[in-house]
Design an enzyme around this catalytic site. Structure first.
Site, PDB file in Angstrom:
ATOM      1  N   HIS A  34       4.864  -2.247  -1.909  1.00 55.79           N
ATOM      2  CA  HIS A  34       3.627  -2.827  -2.419  1.00 55.79           C
ATOM      3  C   HIS A  34       3.856  -3.220  -3.879  1.00 55.79           C
ATOM      4  CE1 HIS A  34       3.162   1.054  -4.362  1.00 55.79           C
ATOM      5  NE2 HIS A  34       3.169   1.659  -3.185  1.00 55.79           N
ATOM      6  N   GLU A  35       2.805  -3.652  -4.545  1.00 52.70           N
ATOM      7  CA  GLU A  35       2.934  -4.149  -5.908  1.00 52.70           C
ATOM      8  C   GLU A  35       3.489  -3.090  -6.862  1.00 52.70           C
ATOM      9  OE1 GLU A  35       2.929  -6.950  -8.894  1.00 52.70           O
ATOM     10  OE2 GLU A  35       2.667  -7.211  -6.723  1.00 52.70           O
ATOM     11  N   GLY A  36       3.206  -1.823  -6.579  1.00 57.41           N
ATOM     12  CA  GLY A  36       3.759  -0.762  -7.414  1.00 57.41           C
ATOM     13  C   GLY A  36       5.276  -0.750  -7.379  1.00 57.41           C
ATOM     14  N   HIS A  37       5.843  -0.886  -6.177  1.00 60.70           N
ATOM     15  CA  HIS A  37       7.306  -0.943  -6.053  1.00 60.70           C
ATOM     16  C   HIS A  37       7.864  -2.178  -6.761  1.00 60.70           C
ATOM     17  CE1 HIS A  37       6.330   1.439  -2.301  1.00 60.70           C
ATOM     18  NE2 HIS A  37       7.216   2.214  -2.875  1.00 60.70           N
ATOM     19  N   GLU A 150       5.551   6.718 -12.417  1.00 65.68           N
ATOM     20  CA  GLU A 150       4.915   7.896 -13.001  1.00 65.68           C
ATOM     21  C   GLU A 150       3.839   8.481 -12.093  1.00 65.68           C
ATOM     22  OE1 GLU A 150       3.569   6.688 -16.852  1.00 65.68           O
ATOM     23  OE2 GLU A 150       5.591   6.646 -17.715  1.00 65.68           O
ATOM     24  N   ASP A 152       4.268   9.738  -9.251  1.00 63.53           N
ATOM     25  CA  ASP A 152       4.870  10.997  -8.803  1.00 63.53           C
ATOM     26  C   ASP A 152       5.367  11.749 -10.041  1.00 63.53           C
ATOM     27  OD1 ASP A 152       4.794  10.735  -5.776  1.00 63.53           O
ATOM     28  OD2 ASP A 152       5.813   8.886  -6.328  1.00 63.53           O
ATOM     29  N   VAL A 178       0.614   1.774 -10.939  1.00 57.77           N
ATOM     30  CA  VAL A 178      -0.077   0.510 -10.675  1.00 57.77           C
ATOM     31  C   VAL A 178      -1.267   0.807  -9.770  1.00 57.77           C
ATOM     32  CG1 VAL A 178       0.145  -1.823  -9.726  1.00 57.77           C
ATOM     33  CG2 VAL A 178       2.081  -0.761 -10.907  1.00 57.77           C
ATOM     34  N   SER A 187      -0.129   3.007  -3.106  1.00 61.73           N
ATOM     35  CA  SER A 187       0.746   3.913  -2.367  1.00 61.73           C
ATOM     36  C   SER A 187       0.961   3.367  -0.969  1.00 61.73           C
ATOM     37  CB  SER A 187       0.114   5.305  -2.283  1.00 61.73           C
ATOM     38  OG  SER A 187       0.831   6.127  -1.387  1.00 61.73           O
ATOM     39  N   ARG A 189       1.055   5.096   1.547  1.00 60.33           N
ATOM     40  CA  ARG A 189       0.181   5.873   2.433  1.00 60.33           C
ATOM     41  C   ARG A 189      -1.231   5.300   2.508  1.00 60.33           C
ATOM     42  NH1 ARG A 189       3.016  10.656   3.535  1.00 60.33           N
ATOM     43  NH2 ARG A 189       4.704  11.058   2.070  1.00 60.33           N
TER      44      ARG A 189
END
Length: 301
Positions: A34-37, A150, A152, A178, A187, A189
């Site tokens: 997703h955008e975070g990755h 961050e 995690d 993000v 996430s 999930r």
């Protein structure tokens, strides 16, 4: 973009890049990107010439078989997104390649203390699984720099200590969480949530902000704050898993020397376990009187 499933082939290509003097950045993921990755990938690009991304759902870090089986796997879509970010190398090994003799015979890496506190206390072996697979991936990729989210928070602290303790010549970069427009931390999930659950999920972030506001306002009755926060989550249909307020640097109980606290939260919503965290500056007067109270919320899942 080149995709490798075999360790030997990936190593040969990385050796070629290193002979050319290229700097290597690594982003380990479990896929369902997703955008975070993708933010991690872009940060990696700022620090290196070559970006390597791994996609591997690591069985060693799951403490429940149903969680492992339910984890979303979207390889084709993931590769499309990475291609759009002009990633040079993608590593997609199978569990048999990473653990050829099975999990039971695998050499393990464990970071003491940090791995068994907080989330590690309720998920025995989880962070050992993370540390083991990250060490193995680091040995395969041989990166100069690696980027981790961050979100995690405890995992990032463990990886930083691991690389320091084992004298790994790898720069670890933490990248801010993000969020969706409504504040929910991005996430993989989140894809497990139903429409109704997705509408309720931002309560986790809102409750975290409420805790942050209480601490910034000078409150140090952490046990009461955690109890009230747990009630807020339950009222919205979430099942509190863990809520901690700890020293952001050491992850130990807040004390008179602490300058920042970190709020670490997790809750179950349907099939998903949601996590979030926030660092808070401690009010000086509050710090001087704090009794180092911390408590785990009632586990009602």
């Amino acid at each position: 973009m080149q995709t490798f499933a075999e360790i030997s082939a990936l190593r040969e290509q990385i050796k070629t890049f290193k002979r050319e003097g290229r700097r290597i950045a690594f982003v380990p993921t479990m896929g369902n990107l997703h955008e975070g990755h993708l933010t991690l990938v872009r940060k990696a690009r700022e620090h290196a010439d070559i970006v390597v991304v791994s996609i591997f759902v690591n069985p060693m870090q799951f403490d429940r078989a149903d969680d492992l089986n339910n984890y979303p796997r979207t390889l084709e879509d993931d590769l499309s997104k990475l291609n759009g970010e002009a990633v040079e190398l993608v590593f997609t090994p199978t569990p048999e390649m990473i653990y050829p003799e099975g999990l039971d015979k695998q050499t393990l890496v464990e970071v003491p203390s940090l791995s068994t506190m907080l989330e590690g206390a309720s998920r025995p072996g989880h962070f050992r699984g993370v540390a083991t697979v990250v060490t193995k991936l680091f040995n395969i990729v041989q990166p100069d720099v690696a980027c981790f989210g961050e979100k995690d928070f405890q995992q990032l602290a463990i990886i930083r200590k691991m690389t320091t303790d084992l004298a790994m010549d790898i720069e670890i970069i933490g990248v801010p969480t993000v969020r969706e427009m409504d504040g929910l931390a991005m996430s993989s999930r989140n894809g497990l949530l139903t429409i109704d659950e997705r509408q309720r999920a931002p309560v986790l972030a809102r409750t975290m902000r409420w805790i942050s506001s209480a601490i910034r306002g000078g409150r140090d009755d952490f046990a009461s704050i955690i109890e009230d926060a747990s009630d807020q989550l339950r009222a919205a249909g979430l099942h509190p898993d863990e809520i901690f307020i700890r020293d952001a640097r050491t992850l130990q109980a807040v004390n008179t020397e602490s300058t920042q606290a970190v709020i670490l939260m997790s809750a179950f919503l349907g099939k998903a376990r949601l996590i979030d965290n926030q660092v808070v500056e401690l009010v000086k007067d509050s710090k001087e009187e704090v009794d180092s109270i911390e408590s785990e919320s009632e586990n009602s899942h």
